[in-house]
Each structure stands twice: as C-alpha cells, then as structure tokens.
Design a protein around this motif. Structure first.
Motif, PDB file in Angstrom:
ATOM      1  N   VAL A 255       9.883   5.228   3.172  1.00 27.50           N
ATOM      2  CA  VAL A 255       9.577   6.486   2.547  1.00 27.50           C
ATOM      3  C   VAL A 255      10.475   6.735   1.496  1.00 27.50           C
ATOM      4  O   VAL A 255      11.596   6.243   1.190  1.00 27.50           O
ATOM      5  CB  VAL A 255      10.079   7.360   3.634  1.00 27.50           C
ATOM      6  N   PHE A 256       9.763   7.231   0.445  1.00 23.92           N
ATOM      7  CA  PHE A 256      10.778   7.337  -0.685  1.00 23.92           C
ATOM      8  C   PHE A 256      10.289   8.405  -1.693  1.00 23.92           C
ATOM      9  O   PHE A 256      11.069   8.924  -2.469  1.00 23.92           O
ATOM     10  CB  PHE A 256      10.316   6.073  -1.560  1.00 23.92           C
ATOM     11  N   PHE A 257       9.372   9.441  -1.218  1.00 22.57           N
ATOM     12  CA  PHE A 257       8.953  10.409  -2.019  1.00 22.57           C
ATOM     13  C   PHE A 257       8.374  12.008  -1.271  1.00 22.57           C
ATOM     14  O   PHE A 257       7.856  11.582  -0.525  1.00 22.57           O
ATOM     15  CB  PHE A 257       7.773  10.305  -2.977  1.00 22.57           C
ATOM     16  N   SER A 258       8.905  12.967  -1.689  1.00 24.53           N
ATOM     17  CA  SER A 258       8.544  14.325  -0.958  1.00 24.53           C
ATOM     18  C   SER A 258       7.597  14.980  -1.681  1.00 24.53           C
ATOM     19  O   SER A 258       7.610  15.182  -3.023  1.00 24.53           O
ATOM     20  CB  SER A 258       9.764  14.901  -0.720  1.00 24.53           C
TER      21      SER A 258
ATOM     22  N   ILE B  29       4.630   8.506 -10.442  1.00 22.33           N
ATOM     23  CA  ILE B  29       5.212   7.245  -9.974  1.00 22.33           C
ATOM     24  C   ILE B  29       5.121   6.251 -10.220  1.00 22.33           C
ATOM     25  O   ILE B  29       4.048   5.884 -10.447  1.00 22.33           O
ATOM     26  CB  ILE B  29       5.391   7.483  -8.217  1.00 22.33           C
ATOM     27  N   ASP B  30       6.108   5.383 -10.713  1.00 19.15           N
ATOM     28  CA  ASP B  30       5.805   3.869 -11.183  1.00 19.15           C
ATOM     29  C   ASP B  30       6.960   3.124 -10.361  1.00 19.15           C
ATOM     30  O   ASP B  30       7.721   3.733  -9.539  1.00 19.15           O
ATOM     31  CB  ASP B  30       5.886   3.607 -12.491  1.00 19.15           C
ATOM     32  N   ASN B  31       6.889   1.601 -10.299  1.00 20.01           N
ATOM     33  CA  ASN B  31       7.779   0.817 -10.000  1.00 20.01           C
ATOM     34  C   ASN B  31       7.899   0.808  -8.419  1.00 20.01           C
ATOM     35  O   ASN B  31       9.021   0.570  -7.803  1.00 20.01           O
ATOM     36  CB  ASN B  31       9.267   1.017 -10.583  1.00 20.01           C
ATOM     37  N   VAL B  32       6.734   1.198  -7.620  1.00 15.72           N
ATOM     38  CA  VAL B  32       6.768   1.042  -6.345  1.00 15.72           C
ATOM     39  C   VAL B  32       6.992  -0.266  -5.674  1.00 15.72           C
ATOM     40  O   VAL B  32       7.525  -0.314  -4.639  1.00 15.72           O
ATOM     41  CB  VAL B  32       5.615   1.902  -5.868  1.00 15.72           C
TER      42      VAL B  32
ATOM     43  N   SER C 203       0.895  -1.250  -0.121  1.00 19.92           N
ATOM     44  CA  SER C 203      -0.246   0.142   0.006  1.00 19.92           C
ATOM     45  C   SER C 203       0.888   1.343   0.017  1.00 19.92           C
ATOM     46  O   SER C 203       1.903   1.286   0.643  1.00 19.92           O
ATOM     47  CB  SER C 203      -0.805  -0.043   1.429  1.00 19.92           C
ATOM     48  N   VAL C 204       0.383   2.348  -0.873  1.00 19.94           N
ATOM     49  CA  VAL C 204       1.348   3.415  -0.891  1.00 19.94           C
ATOM     50  C   VAL C 204       0.393   4.596   0.180  1.00 19.94           C
ATOM     51  O   VAL C 204      -0.967   4.385   0.212  1.00 19.94           O
ATOM     52  CB  VAL C 204       1.163   4.098  -2.295  1.00 19.94           C
TER      53      VAL C 204
ATOM     54  N   PRO D  38      -4.379   6.683   2.909  1.00 19.06           N
ATOM     55  CA  PRO D  38      -3.968   6.020   1.739  1.00 19.06           C
ATOM     56  C   PRO D  38      -3.716   6.870   0.606  1.00 19.06           C
ATOM     57  O   PRO D  38      -4.460   8.040   0.339  1.00 19.06           O
ATOM     58  CB  PRO D  38      -4.885   5.008   1.584  1.00 19.06           C
ATOM     59  N   GLU D  39      -3.085   6.682  -0.444  1.00 16.23           N
ATOM     60  CA  GLU D  39      -2.489   7.498  -1.525  1.00 16.23           C
ATOM     61  C   GLU D  39      -2.250   6.756  -2.800  1.00 16.23           C
ATOM     62  O   GLU D  39      -1.987   5.394  -2.531  1.00 16.23           O
ATOM     63  CB  GLU D  39      -1.162   8.389  -1.082  1.00 16.23           C
ATOM     64  N   THR D  40      -2.518   7.240  -3.885  1.00 17.20           N
ATOM     65  CA  THR D  40      -2.224   6.647  -5.132  1.00 17.20           C
ATOM     66  C   THR D  40      -1.020   7.281  -5.732  1.00 17.20           C
ATOM     67  O   THR D  40      -0.609   8.280  -5.433  1.00 17.20           O
ATOM     68  CB  THR D  40      -3.682   6.619  -6.362  1.00 17.20           C
TER      69      THR D  40
END
Length: 404
Positions: free
Chosen positions: A357-360, A394-397, A330-331, A386-388
C-alpha cells in the motif's frame, strides 16, 4: 577422458557429458551432470537415447562400476514405471527473493537472444540447442516463483523490446505449460517456441519495427509477413522441432479465423499456437512501445477477456491462473480507498495477493509503504478492482515491487 557407451551400461556415479541424439528426446533439462538419483537412471533407461557420452575424469568409468560396492544397479524398467513419480519438487521462494536470480537470468538471456536474432538477420545458421540452457534456467526460475521473472521481463526499453519480448514469452509459455500439466518434454518445447516465435521480425526493417507513428498499409503488410518468414528461416536452419515451427507460424491466428497468416480457426489451431497467441499479446500490451505506453497487467487481462473470438477460453483461463488475476506489478484500488501494487501471489487465493500500500485516494498523497497479505484472516481490506496511476499523477511504482 570422454567415452561413448551404450545407455544400458550407464550406472550411478557416472558423469554424463552428453546425451546422444536430438535434445528434444532427452529426459533431462541438463545434459552435463553427475548421475546420482536412481530415478534419473530409470528415466534414462526408459528414454529413446541409445548412447551416452561420459567423462571418466569427473565420474566413474565402466570398468570402475564393478569395484564400487555401493553402486545401485537398476534394470531397465518399463516406460510406464519410469514415468511415474519422477517429478522433483523445487523449493518455492517469494518473488522478492527470486528477483535477484531473475535479473541475472534476464540479462544473460537478452544477450544470447540478441546474438541469435542478429545472426538470423545476417542469414547465419541458428542452432536451437544453444538456447536450451536459457530455457532450463527460465524454467527453474518459474518453478521457484512464477511471478518474478515474468513480471521483470515486462520492464523493457524500447530499444531491446524485440529481444526481451522473446524472453518474456518464453517465461510465460513455460509457466502456462506447467499450469496445463503438460509433460517435461512439452514444457521444453513450449519454452523454446517462446524464444523463437518472433524470429521472423529479423526480416522486417528496423525502422518499421520501431516506428513511433502509425504504420502505412505497406509497412503493416511487412509486419504480417514475419510469421511465414520466421518459419522459413527456421526450416532453412534445419530446425525440426514441430512445436517451435508451429508457434512461429501460427501465434497470430485467432480462434474465430480472422488471424494470420492462414486464417486458421478453432481446433485447426494447435494448443501450443493458442498458448503462444495469448503470451505474445499479453507481453505486447503490457510493455512500453514507441507508439504507446503499456497497460497495467490486471487491466490488460480484463481487456483480453473481453476480446471475443481472439483466444481459446480454456487456455486463457489457465494463463490467468499462471500469472494471477492481479499479476505482480498491477496497481489496485483497495476498499479502504488506498492504492497498492501487487508484489507477490498468495497460495490461498488469486483474488487476495500480497500488496504494498502506498497512496491514499482520500488525501491524494503518498502514505508510508506497508506490505499487506490480503489472504490473512486478520486483514479485513480487499481489492475493489484494478486501477491506473495516470489519474493520480503517480510514477515510479515499479520501484516498489521490482526493487530497481
């Protein structure tokens, strides 16, 4: 040398080659093993199994038992005594560790289910007992870590969806059965039912199953007939397990009576069919299909909770506990305005999983990946919701948690 003996003759040190009778009555996951645990001997004595096949080349023979001074002879106990305290504890490991085991298990399961379904498509006999090693392996993986195999099984290609969907539902049915504190036998039944629940789709043309566009009324009717066709197929194959038959026929029923094929409602739907309905839908909406991309796991749970009259509320609550409010993969958006992906559940709180954690969202760019256990007292960040990833490009999460 194989030898059939009475169950009451069995002693510790014997190698069990087979337990006579239907698998559903067996008190063990495995049917080939060295009998070493006194409690396992008690379970066997208390079961309905009357005869056992032993392999004297791998363990003790009946005549050798008397010569073994350390042999512990246990008289047949009452069933109530045998059922108490027999649950073996499995060492828990984190999701990352279990991923390696789960990947191999998923590959093996996919091959076996593909063969079984193709045999069904050709009208060949389906033997459910050949699937029990898969159910056993899946259950063992769930015991070690509930999240790993369930989350990996969600990552399926469009070509192998039908087969992998059955593996995923088997895993979720097993986890849900354990969450509901069902018996060992019922966990077996739930897992097998998950593997077989969609076998009726083998009676549906592939061009309909994999159609990328909207179905015609005629094609949708074909899809709606798959539960009854699957049930008939299992009956023709001589499968007598009532749970597998029930889930195959009724996993598309809804508690408000608007489902199919029999429009059952409320208490007229069995517990196992209610479980199957939830597991089937969750995997379907979180998986990529020819006609749509899968939803984020946590978003899917939120939407499913809003579908009034679709699922049994108590069973759905147990399902959420079994996969997590924020399932692995889940993002989520943190209150620090950072995006993170869930990589494992925390034993302390369903609301505070372990994330990467990977994105600001402030700078709108990737940041160095950092693993954070949100349940630790020293961590002051938390999930905002939750977020998409679509809105952020963003891809490849999946690479962050599945280690692809």
């Amino acid at each position: 040398m194989l030898k059939t003996i009475k169950t009451k003759q069995v002693r510790l040190g014997m190698y069990i080659h087979a337990l006579k009778g239907a698998w559903i009555h067996h008190p063990f996951w495995k049917t080939e093993f060295v009998l070493e645990n006194p409690k396992d001997l008690q379970k066997l004595f208390a079961s309905v199994v009357k005869e056992v096949e032993i392999d004297t080349s791998k363990g003790l023979d009946v005549d050798e038992v008397k010569a073994v001074e350390t042999q512990l002879v246990i008289e047949s106990p009452a069933p109530a005594e045998a059922s108490a305290g027999n649950v073996k504890k499995t060492k828990k490991i984190n999701a990352s560790q279990e991923m390696k085991n789960a990947k191999g298990l998923i590959n093996a399961s996919k091959k076996a289910v593909t063969v079984m379904f193709n045999d069904a498509r050709l009208g060949k006999v389906v033997n459910p007992e050949t699937m029990m090693p898969l159910v056993e392996g899946i259950a063992a993986s769930i015991d070690r870590n509930r999240a790993a195999l369930i989350s990996l099984a969600r990552l399926k290609s469009q070509d192998d969806y039908t087969y992998m969907h059955s593996v995923a539902v088997c895993a979720m049915m097993t986890a849900l059965a354990k969450e509901l504190k069902l018996s060992d036998l019922e966990v077996k039944q739930a897992g097998l039912a998950g593997l077989l629940h969609d076998i009726g789709k083998m009676a549906v043309p592939l061009e309909v199953l994999n159609k990328p566009g909207a179905l015609t009324d005629e094609e949708f009717l074909m899809i709606k007939q798959h539960p009854t066709k699957g049930h008939a197929l299992l009956m023709k194959a001589g499968i007598k397990d009532t749970v597998a038959l029930d889930v195959c026929l009724h996993n598309h029923e809804k508690v408000d009576g608007t489902g199919y094929p029999e429009k059952l409602a409320g208490s007229n739907i069995s517990l196992f069919a209610k479980m199957g309905a939830i597991c089937d839908v969750y995997d379907a909406i979180t998986s990529n299909r020819p006609y749509k991309a899968g939803w984020e796991p946590s978003v899917s749970l939120k939407r499913m909770a809003q579908w009034q009259g679709h699922f049994d509320e108590e069973v759905f609550k147990a399902f959420v506990k079994s996969v997590g409010i924020y399932p692995v993969g889940s993002v989520v958006l943190l209150k620090s305005k950072r995006l993170a992906v869930v990589v494992d559940q925390s034993e302390k709180s369903l609301l505070k999983p372990i994330v990467k954690v990977f994105f600001s969202t402030k700078s709108k760019e990737r940041i160095p990946v950092e693993e954070v256990d949100l349940s630790k007292p020293s961590v002051h960040d938390e999930i905002a919701g939750p977020e998409t990833t679509v809105a952020w490009g963003i891809d490849n999460v999946d690479e962050l948690w599945a280690e692809l």
